[in-house]
Write an enzyme that holds these catalytic residues in place. Structure first.
Site, PDB file in Angstrom:
ATOM      1  N   GLU A  76       0.816  -1.224   0.000  1.00 46.03           N
ATOM      2  CA  GLU A  76       0.000   0.000   0.000  1.00 46.03           C
ATOM      3  C   GLU A  76       0.848   1.273   0.000  1.00 46.03           C
ATOM      4  O   GLU A  76       0.309   2.375  -0.039  1.00 46.03           O
ATOM      5  CB  GLU A  76      -0.969  -0.025   1.186  1.00 46.03           C
ATOM      6  CG  GLU A  76      -2.054  -1.072   0.972  1.00 46.03           C
ATOM      7  CD  GLU A  76      -3.158  -1.029   2.014  1.00 46.03           C
ATOM      8  OE1 GLU A  76      -2.824  -1.036   3.202  1.00 46.03           O
ATOM      9  OE2 GLU A  76      -4.330  -0.998   1.619  1.00 46.03           O
ATOM     10  N   HIS A 158     -12.980  -0.856   0.895  1.00 47.98           N
ATOM     11  CA  HIS A 158     -11.609  -0.964   1.391  1.00 47.98           C
ATOM     12  C   HIS A 158     -11.414  -0.190   2.698  1.00 47.98           C
ATOM     13  O   HIS A 158     -11.312  -0.801   3.755  1.00 47.98           O
ATOM     14  CB  HIS A 158     -10.645  -0.498   0.286  1.00 47.98           C
ATOM     15  CG  HIS A 158      -9.207  -0.569   0.676  1.00 47.98           C
ATOM     16  ND1 HIS A 158      -8.193  -0.219  -0.170  1.00 47.98           N
ATOM     17  CD2 HIS A 158      -8.608  -0.933   1.834  1.00 47.98           C
ATOM     18  CE1 HIS A 158      -7.040  -0.387   0.441  1.00 47.98           C
ATOM     19  NE2 HIS A 158      -7.268  -0.804   1.651  1.00 47.98           N
TER      20      HIS A 158
HETATM   21 ZN   LIG Z   1      -5.967  -1.097   3.328  1.00 45.28          ZN
END
Ligand SMILES: [Zn+2]
Length: 224
Positions: A76, A158
Site C-alpha cells: 500500500e 476498502h
Molecule cells: Zn488497506
C-alpha cells in the site's frame, strides 16, 4: 526540526492510538512520514500497528524501494507515494479501515453532505474513490484526481486514507472522518437528514479558506 528518531517515536505513538481506538484491526493500516532527504519513513507490512517498535519501521525512496530496515515494504506504500507526489504540502499519510466510514465506502456512499458545520471547516467533503485492488496502479489512478482537493478519501470496499502537514494532523483527520461517519449513520437510522443550506455552507467555506491559509495547509489549492 524533528529528527528521524522523533518521527519514529511519533509513528509508534499514533500506530498505538490507531489500534487502541479501533480504527484498524489485526495488521491493517499503515502510516508514513516524509523525511527531509526525500525518503519516507513507513510502517512495515504484516505487523499490528499497536505492537511496533521504532526499529520495525522501514525507509523507502520515492519509488517505494526499501532503503533501510529489516522488515518488508507494504504494497500500500504506492498510495502514500502518490499522495506525496501530488501534494508537496503533505508531510504524513495515514491509512486505516475505520468500521463506520468503511461501511459507507462499502455501501458506495461518500461522506459529502454538509451535516456538521465544523467538519465543513476542517475537512470539507470526503469523496469516494471507485474500488480497485489495494496496492495496484489502478487504485492510484482512481485516487489521483481526488488527492489535490481533499485531505481525506474513502476507498470503496476498502477503507480510508487521510493526510496532512504532519502526522498529528493526518491522524486527527482519520478520527474526524470516523466520527463524522458515525453522525451520518445516526441520521440514516433516524431516517432524516437536514443538511446545511448553500448559504451557510458558503460562509463555512470562507472560514475554511482562512483556516487553510493560516495553517499553510493546501496553499494554492482551490475550494474543496
Ligand atoms: Zn488497506
Amino acid at each position: 526540526m524533528k529528527t528521524e528518531q522523533d518521527h519514529r517515536d511519533e509513528i509508534i505513538r499514533f500506530g498505538e492510538l490507531l489500534h487502541r481506538t479501533g480504527l484498524v484491526a489485526a495488521t491493517d493500516g499503515n502510516l508514513s512520514v516524509r523525511l527531509t532527504d526525500g525518503t519516507f519513513l513507513c510502517t512495515p507490512t504484516a505487523m499490528s500497528k499497536g505492537l511496533m517498535k521504532p526499529d520495525d519501521l522501514i525507509i523507502v525512496d520515492a519509488h517505494g524501494h526499501k532503503v533501510s530496515g529489516q522488515r518488508n515494504v507494504s504494497s500500500e506504500i504506492a498510495m502514500h507515494l502518490l499522495i506525496y507526489r501530488n501534494r508537496p504540502d503533505v508531510g504524513a499519510v495515514v491509512h486505516a479501515h475505520p468500521p463506520t466510514a468503511t461501511g459507507f465506502a462499502a455501501a458506495g456512499m461518500p461522506l459529502d453532505s454538509a451535516l456538521c458545520s465544523e467538519i465543513v471547516i476542517t475537512l470539507g467533503t470526503v469523496p469516494l474513490a471507485n474500488y480497485e485492488t489495494p496496492g495496484t496502479p489502478e487504485l492510484a489512478e482512481e485516487l489521483a484526481p481526488l488527492v489535490g482537493d481533499h485531505d481525506a478519501i474513502l476507498m470503496a470496499n476498502h477503507g480510508v486514507v487521510t493526510y496532512g502537514e504532519d502526522l498529528l494532523t493526518a491522524y486527527m483527520h482519520m478520527e474526524t472522518v470516523e466520527h463524522y461517519a458515525k453522525i451520518a449513520l445516526v441520521t440514516h437510522m433516524l431516517g432524516k437528514q437536514q443538511p446545511l443550506s448553500d448559504t451557510h455552507v458558503s460562509k463555512l467555506r470562507e472560514i475554511r479558506q482562512k483556516y487553510l491559509a493560516q495553517n499553510h495547509v493546501g496553499a494554492g489549492r482551490g475550494e474543496d
